[in-house]
Enzyme design. Structure first.
Site, short mmCIF file in Angstrom:
data_model
loop_
_atom_site.label_atom_id
_atom_site.label_comp_id
_atom_site.label_asym_id
_atom_site.label_seq_id
_atom_site.Cartn_x
_atom_site.Cartn_y
_atom_site.Cartn_z
N CYS A 84 0.86 -1.31 0.06
CA CYS A 84 -0.09 0.04 -0.02
C CYS A 84 0.92 1.23 0.10
O CYS A 84 1.51 1.40 -1.04
CB CYS A 84 -0.85 -0.18 1.23
N HIS A 190 -3.42 -5.62 1.28
CA HIS A 190 -2.75 -5.79 2.55
C HIS A 190 -2.54 -7.17 2.93
O HIS A 190 -3.48 -7.89 3.53
CB HIS A 190 -3.36 -4.97 3.52
N GLU A 192 -0.68 -8.66 5.09
CA GLU A 192 -0.47 -8.85 6.34
C GLU A 192 -1.66 -8.93 7.26
O GLU A 192 -1.83 -9.10 8.45
CB GLU A 192 0.59 -7.71 7.14
#
Length: 217
Positions: A84, A190, A192
């Site tokens: 991002c 994302h 994560e």
């Protein structure tokens, strides 16, 4: 394998990225004002609002002392993943082609999307097969990828939004790209936030798993 996760003023996803990395290998935070990478084997440039996104997203972070070392690390072949805002920083630093522009809706988007693996022959996707679908969330206002026509070879497209899942108007549905050498990658979703089935998907973990498989020099 040891990951280093960069922390800028304004980062908001560095701890999530750190925890995701630690599911697969050792990992430490790296402070933006330092120059020493601390012997890490892979760099994660996380999401957030580095330096408050002043001037232009990623434009100030690109000049931080640590990023000078990250640029050298990448040019020496070290793996670097930008997520991002990290993707924006890597484009500003000239490590990745193209730029991230405001979403075509001119609004913040936050939702789960599906992306297809277009290139599984990278340090970031070696745990995947070409054509695999990954369910990963996005959350951004400036995520519309653009590169001038003819400047992005197809083999540098690593991830694409599947039909109907492009959240920002990104050119050719591009969700993630790599550099010509293949050791630097940026993506807007994302991963994560998608490392545990309890959060709805563990698909993002396959990128960190892939990096953990990279041979250490």
């Amino acid at each position: 394998m040891k990951f280093g996760v960069v922390r800028f003023p304004g980062s908001c996803d560095e701890v999530d990225a750190l925890m995701a990395c630690r599911r697969f290998a050792d990992a430490d935070l790296l402070w933006h004002g330092d120059r020493d990478l601390g012997g890490i084997d892979a760099v994660i440039v996380p999401g957030g609002f580095s330096y408050g996104d002043y001037l232009r997203v990623g434009a100030i972070a690109r000049f931080s002392p640590l990023m000078e070392s990250v640029i050298d690390f990448a040019r020496d072949g070290g793996p670097v993943l930008g997520i991002c805002n990290g993707f924006q920083v890597l484009c500003e630093a000239g490590l990745l082609p193209g730029a991230l522009l405001p979403n075509d809706s001119l609004r913040f988007v936050c939702r789960q999307v599906e992306v297809a693996v277009e290139n599984s022959d990278t340090p970031f996707t070696r745990a995947c097969e070409e054509g695999d679908l990954l369910s990963i969330p996005v959350k951004h206002t400036t995520g519309r990828y653009y590169a001038p026509p003819g400047t992005l070879p197809e083999e540098q497209v690593v991830l694409r939004y599947v039909p109907g899942h492009n959240p920002n108007g990104s050119m050719d549905d591009v969700a993630g790209v790599c550099n010509e050498a293949g050791n630097v990658m940026g993506l807007m979703p994302h991963p994560e936030h998608a490392v545990d089935p309890l959060t709805g998907s563990a698909d993002g973990g396959r990128l960190f798993e892939s990096l953990a498989m990279v041979p250490v020099a």
